[in-house]
Enzyme design. Structure first.
Site, mmCIF file in Angstrom:
data_model
loop_
_atom_site.group_PDB
_atom_site.id
_atom_site.type_symbol
_atom_site.label_atom_id
_atom_site.label_comp_id
_atom_site.label_asym_id
_atom_site.label_seq_id
_atom_site.Cartn_x
_atom_site.Cartn_y
_atom_site.Cartn_z
ATOM 1 N N ASP A 195 36.630 -73.202 -26.377
ATOM 2 C CA ASP A 195 36.973 -72.042 -25.549
ATOM 3 C C ASP A 195 36.018 -71.788 -24.390
ATOM 4 O OD1 ASP A 195 38.909 -71.162 -27.691
ATOM 5 O OD2 ASP A 195 37.013 -71.046 -28.771
ATOM 6 N N TYR B 201 27.022 -78.099 -28.128
ATOM 7 C CA TYR B 201 27.101 -78.963 -29.316
ATOM 8 C C TYR B 201 26.458 -80.315 -29.065
ATOM 9 C CZ TYR B 201 30.560 -75.775 -31.355
ATOM 10 O OH TYR B 201 31.204 -74.695 -31.875
ATOM 11 N N CYS C 67 33.332 -76.936 -25.153
ATOM 12 C CA CYS C 67 33.729 -76.416 -26.467
ATOM 13 C C CYS C 67 35.226 -76.089 -26.451
ATOM 14 C CB CYS C 67 32.935 -75.158 -26.799
ATOM 15 S SG CYS C 67 31.149 -75.329 -26.551
ATOM 16 N N HIS D 297 66.286 -95.574 -12.767
ATOM 17 C CA HIS D 297 64.928 -95.080 -12.489
ATOM 18 C C HIS D 297 64.056 -96.256 -12.069
ATOM 19 C CE1 HIS D 297 61.716 -92.167 -12.682
ATOM 20 N NE2 HIS D 297 61.061 -92.803 -13.628
ATOM 21 N N ARG E 32 65.900 -87.475 -7.408
ATOM 22 C CA ARG E 32 65.279 -86.609 -8.426
ATOM 23 C C ARG E 32 63.814 -86.381 -8.047
ATOM 24 N NH1 ARG E 32 67.822 -90.778 -11.107
ATOM 25 N NH2 ARG E 32 65.785 -91.610 -11.717
ATOM 26 N N LYS F 103 61.204 -80.796 -16.002
ATOM 27 C CA LYS F 103 60.887 -81.125 -17.402
ATOM 28 C C LYS F 103 59.454 -80.692 -17.730
ATOM 29 C CE LYS F 103 59.566 -85.819 -16.010
ATOM 30 N NZ LYS F 103 60.103 -87.178 -15.799
ATOM 31 N N ARG G 185 63.224 -98.937 -20.297
ATOM 32 C CA ARG G 185 62.999 -97.801 -21.202
ATOM 33 C C ARG G 185 64.304 -97.440 -21.894
ATOM 34 N NH1 ARG G 185 59.974 -92.738 -18.451
ATOM 35 N NH2 ARG G 185 61.917 -92.601 -17.277
HETATM 36 C C1 LIG Z 1 60.263 -87.535 -14.481
HETATM 37 C C2 LIG Z 1 61.399 -88.249 -13.902
HETATM 38 C C3 LIG Z 1 61.660 -88.181 -12.527
HETATM 39 C C4 LIG Z 1 60.722 -87.527 -11.535
HETATM 40 O O1 LIG Z 1 59.727 -88.457 -11.181
HETATM 41 P P1 LIG Z 1 58.567 -88.058 -10.149
HETATM 42 O O2 LIG Z 1 57.786 -89.286 -10.006
HETATM 43 O O3 LIG Z 1 57.796 -86.961 -10.817
HETATM 44 O O4 LIG Z 1 59.237 -87.602 -8.919
HETATM 45 C C5 LIG Z 1 62.804 -88.790 -12.058
HETATM 46 N N1 LIG Z 1 63.646 -89.445 -12.894
HETATM 47 C C6 LIG Z 1 63.405 -89.549 -14.216
HETATM 48 C C7 LIG Z 1 64.363 -90.295 -15.068
HETATM 49 C C8 LIG Z 1 62.281 -88.972 -14.765
HETATM 50 O O5 LIG Z 1 62.041 -89.089 -16.061
#
Ligand SMILES: *Cc1c(COP(=O)(O)O)cnc(C)c1O
Length: 385
Positions: free
Chosen positions: A317, A269, A315, A167, A223, A41, A137
């Site tokens: 750039d 600046y 700045c 998650h 994941r 992602k 979430r």
């Molecule tokens: C981003 C994400 C992950 C990966 O998590 P990491 O901590 O980067 O390994 C896994 N599951 C979900 C739902 C996520 O949004």
């Protein structure tokens, strides 16, 4: 090999061999039957989604996960055929596009399924049901909600329940009580699913932290995000170091101007920095529009393998650094990464900014070309400007 040229003196080097190393490290730690989703992602956490996805699949990842349907479609259009999951909520009207591109979607509302114009689906819609076991979430929280969604899925032959997932909110912390509570909730929901749903569905749960720390507790898939890129998800996990990791991202530029400035002269600046003696000052052509944000004033980066502080305001750039001696124009400046024996780690930048390492490569903007290196050779340069 595509070589899109670029005409500036700043680049991010993405080391694909290190992505390969990190995936193989995790592969060796997981049970043999556990599959890997490579999480790409947000443009592969700023590293480049297509390049990382291709490398990850070559290195033993089985599937890909992203947050947005746009990200998934970008990968499909690049010719990637591996299974892709969108882990975030998509608009019900976009389910048609998801099915067309054979992208699995995340579902946790029965109303969402009711809104799908099923007659428009060209292929079955692959569904991953999200369970909220404590992240708070997205996801269903009760068996009643699960039953309602299963009923909706049963109503249409083009709805296909491929997997369920959850998650973890605290898998990167030494203290495991909350992680274990989430795991218990996952198991309770799973017990219910097994009673009411006869077909096989895959289960995926762990992120980097959970999969590296508790490989024996993982389900069919994990994941893998941050640690695929070579970063530890937290200080606790870095200390524990369940596997060795190699950072894939480094950021470099060159000195474009070097001058000797007398004492009492101010820079940039707001004239926030004044030389206290005669000083060598270098100018680096990187700024906040590149994601090198103003709060990094005072942070130390590398020239000639030595740490040199950023002085004066950053700045849009450019910014200035105080040099320990005269250097020639064109000398390499390493903002993140190694020079000789010294290293500026992504974690150092994150700590200075009082944030987490995840945020840093995501913030390095499209203006910085990404140079892909594999086995010591440049294999691709992408310039998104
Ligand atoms: C981003 C994400 C992950 C990966 O998590 P990491 O901590 O980067 O390994 C896994 N599951 C979900 C739902 C996520 O949004």
């Amino acid at each position: 090999m595509s070589q899109e040229p670029y005409y500036r003196d700043t680049w991010a080097e993405i080391n694909l061999s290190n992505i390969d190393f990190n995936i193989k490290q995790l592969r060796n730690r997981l049970k043999e039957e556990t599959g890997i989703y490579a999480v790409v992602k947000a443009n592969g956490y700023g590293h480049g989604d297509i390049q990382i996805a291709e490398q990850a699949l070559e290195s033993g990842a089985d599937r890909l996960a992203v947050s947005l349907l746009d990200e998934a479609i970008k990968l499909r259009r690049s010719g990637i055929n591996a299974p892709i999951l969108v882990m975030g909520w998509i608009r019900p009207q976009d389910a048609i596009a998801a099915s067309e591109y054979d992208v699995a979607v995340t579902v946790f509302q029965k109303e969402w399924l009711e809104q799908i114009e099923t007659e428009k689906l060209k292929n079955p819609l692959k569904i991953h049901m999200k369970w909220d076991t404590g992240m708070g979430r997205i996801g269903i929280r009760t068996t009643d909600e699960m039953d309602e969604i299963l009923q909706e899925i049963n109503k249409h032959p083009d709805f296909k329940l491929d997997a369920i997932f959850t998650h973890f909110a605290t898998a990167d912390e030494e203290e495991t009580a909350y992680f274990l509570k989430q795991e218990r909730r996952l198991d309770e929901l799973l017990n219910h699913l097994q009673k009411v749903w006869p077909e096989d569905v895959d289960i995926h749960s762990g992120n980097s932290a959970a999969s590296m720390r508790f490989p024996e507790r993982m389900k069919q898939f994990i994941r893998f995000g941050i640690s695929m890129y070579g970063m530890y998800p937290s200080g606790d996990v870095k200390r524990e170091k369940p596997i060795e990791l190699k950072p894939a991202f480094s950021l470099h530029s060159h000195l474009i101007h070097v001058k000797k400035v007398p004492a009492g002269e101010s820079l940039s600046y707001g004239a926030t920095y004044t030389t206290s003696e005669e000083e060598w000052i270098g100018t680096v052509p990187v700024g906040y529009a590149d994601g090198w944000i103003r709060k990094l004033q005072g942070f130390e980066i590398l020239v000639d393998g030595k740490k040199q502080p950023i002085v004066g305001r950053i700045c849009m750039d450019q910014f200035m650094i105080r040099l320990d001696q005269e250097y020639s124009i064109g000398s390499t400046v390493t903002l993140i990464g190694k020079q000789k024996e010294e290293e500026v780690h992504m974690d150092d930048v994150a700590e200075y900014l009082e944030t987490i390492n995840y945020e840093i490569p995501c913030t390095i903007s499209y203006r910085v070309p990404r140079m892909y290196v594999k086995n010591g050779h440049i294999v691709e340069v992408e310039n998104a400007v």
